[in-house]
Design a protein around this motif. Structure first.
Motif, short mmCIF file in Angstrom:
data_model
loop_
_atom_site.label_atom_id
_atom_site.label_comp_id
_atom_site.label_asym_id
_atom_site.label_seq_id
_atom_site.Cartn_x
_atom_site.Cartn_y
_atom_site.Cartn_z
N VAL A 177 0.85 -1.18 0.00
CA VAL A 177 0.00 0.00 0.00
C VAL A 177 0.89 1.24 0.00
N GLY A 178 0.49 2.26 -0.77
CA GLY A 178 1.25 3.50 -0.81
C GLY A 178 1.38 4.02 -2.23
N GLU A 179 2.18 5.07 -2.39
CA GLU A 179 2.42 5.65 -3.70
C GLU A 179 3.77 5.18 -4.22
N HIS A 180 3.77 4.78 -5.48
CA HIS A 180 4.98 4.26 -6.11
C HIS A 180 5.26 5.08 -7.36
N ARG A 181 6.54 5.42 -7.55
CA ARG A 181 6.92 6.29 -8.66
C ARG A 181 7.87 5.54 -9.59
N LEU A 182 7.60 5.68 -10.88
CA LEU A 182 8.45 5.08 -11.91
C LEU A 182 8.77 6.16 -12.93
N VAL A 183 10.01 6.21 -13.37
CA VAL A 183 10.43 7.18 -14.37
C VAL A 183 11.07 6.42 -15.53
N PHE A 184 10.60 6.73 -16.74
CA PHE A 184 11.12 6.09 -17.94
C PHE A 184 11.60 7.16 -18.91
N SER A 185 12.78 6.95 -19.47
CA SER A 185 13.33 7.87 -20.46
C SER A 185 13.20 7.24 -21.84
N GLU A 186 12.71 8.02 -22.78
CA GLU A 186 12.52 7.53 -24.13
C GLU A 186 13.84 7.02 -24.71
N GLY A 187 13.78 5.84 -25.30
CA GLY A 187 14.96 5.25 -25.92
C GLY A 187 15.85 4.47 -24.98
N ARG A 188 15.47 4.42 -23.68
CA ARG A 188 16.26 3.66 -22.71
C ARG A 188 15.34 2.72 -21.95
N GLY A 189 15.85 1.53 -21.64
CA GLY A 189 15.06 0.56 -20.90
C GLY A 189 13.84 0.12 -21.69
N PRO A 190 12.71 -0.01 -21.02
CA PRO A 190 11.54 -0.56 -21.71
C PRO A 190 10.78 0.45 -22.58
N LEU A 191 11.18 1.74 -22.57
CA LEU A 191 10.46 2.74 -23.37
C LEU A 191 11.24 3.05 -24.64
N PRO A 192 10.83 2.45 -25.77
CA PRO A 192 11.54 2.71 -27.02
C PRO A 192 11.21 4.11 -27.53
N PRO A 193 11.96 4.60 -28.53
CA PRO A 193 11.58 5.87 -29.14
C PRO A 193 10.17 5.75 -29.72
N LEU A 194 9.33 6.73 -29.43
CA LEU A 194 7.94 6.72 -29.90
C LEU A 194 7.77 7.67 -31.07
N ALA A 195 7.03 7.24 -32.08
CA ALA A 195 6.70 8.11 -33.20
C ALA A 195 5.69 9.15 -32.74
N ALA A 196 5.63 10.28 -33.41
CA ALA A 196 4.66 11.30 -33.06
C ALA A 196 3.25 10.74 -33.22
N GLY A 197 2.37 11.08 -32.28
CA GLY A 197 0.99 10.61 -32.38
C GLY A 197 0.28 10.58 -31.05
N GLN A 198 -0.89 9.97 -31.06
CA GLN A 198 -1.72 9.83 -29.87
C GLN A 198 -1.45 8.47 -29.22
N TYR A 199 -1.32 8.48 -27.90
CA TYR A 199 -1.04 7.26 -27.13
C TYR A 199 -1.93 7.22 -25.90
N ARG A 200 -1.92 6.08 -25.23
CA ARG A 200 -2.62 5.91 -23.95
C ARG A 200 -1.70 5.18 -23.00
N LEU A 201 -1.63 5.69 -21.77
CA LEU A 201 -0.97 4.96 -20.70
C LEU A 201 -2.06 4.15 -20.03
N LEU A 202 -1.83 2.84 -19.86
CA LEU A 202 -2.81 1.99 -19.20
C LEU A 202 -2.20 1.38 -17.95
N VAL A 203 -2.97 1.37 -16.89
CA VAL A 203 -2.57 0.77 -15.62
C VAL A 203 -3.71 -0.16 -15.21
N GLU A 204 -3.38 -1.44 -15.07
CA GLU A 204 -4.39 -2.44 -14.70
C GLU A 204 -3.95 -3.14 -13.42
N ALA A 205 -4.90 -3.31 -12.50
CA ALA A 205 -4.63 -4.00 -11.25
C ALA A 205 -5.67 -5.09 -11.04
#
Length: 187
Positions: free
Chosen positions: A119-147
């Motif tokens: 329980v609590g607040e958890h913070r994650l930071v992702f940089s484009e092109g590093r780790g699991p966040l690849p470079p994204l093309a310009a456009g519309q996206y959605r962040l989804l969080v499912e529990a």
């Protein structure tokens, strides 16, 4: 002695000295305290989808990690089935993530999967092109969080965003399994 370089070479050298135009996704996920008789930490998946609902990136999958068995010769009870499987048996309970991407994954996913959180607040930071966040093309996206939680419910939150853009501060609020989910995009 004066050295003259051709213009294309000078421009190329100038571009190499500029910083890369990468952006960060700063995500905060609140797991609320629930007043229930038997509490289990939720399994959780966070991913980015393109406008056509295809998965652009799996950012995090939290599930019960495999626990070590009891030492040889001890009287401790044997590990549970979920512990022996590392909790992967219950990943299909994250229904939307499972249908869109999860069933194609081999767990654990390096840099993406991890243990359930308290329980609590958890913070994650992702940089484009590093780790699991690849470079994204310009456009519309959605962040989804499912529990999804054993002996509990399921919840899916969506936060639409535009990429690339100036700084954006967005959020969505859950009703049961998730609290506030925040998304800050930093160009």
């Amino acid at each position: 002695m004066r050295l003259s370089l051709p213009l294309p070479l000078v421009l190329c050298a100038a571009l190499w000295t500029l910083p890369a135009a990468a952006a960060d996704l700063d995500i905060s996920v609140q797991i609320p305290r629930l007043d229930v008789a038997e509490y289990h930490r939720p399994y959780l998946a966070i991913w980015v989808e393109r406008e056509d609902r295809s998965v652009a990136a799996n950012l995090a999958v939290w599930y019960q990690q495999k626990r070590g068995g009891a030492p040889a010769g001890s009287d401790a009870s044997p590990p549970s089935v979920a512990a022996a499987e590392g909790g992967t048996k219950w990943l299909p309970d994250l229904r939307q993530w499972w249908r869109r991407s999860g069933r194609e994954q081999t767990m654990p996913i390096d840099g993406v999967s991890g243990a359930t959180r308290a329980v609590g607040e958890h913070r994650l930071v992702f940089s484009e092109g590093r780790g699991p966040l690849p470079p994204l093309a310009a456009g519309q996206y959605r962040l989804l969080v499912e529990a999804a939680r054993e002996e509990g419910g399921r919840e899916l939150l969506e936060i639409p965003f535009e990429w690339p853009s100036s700084k954006q501060v967005l959020s969505a609020k859950g009703k049961t399994e998730l609290g506030v989910v925040g998304l800050v995009i930093k160009p």
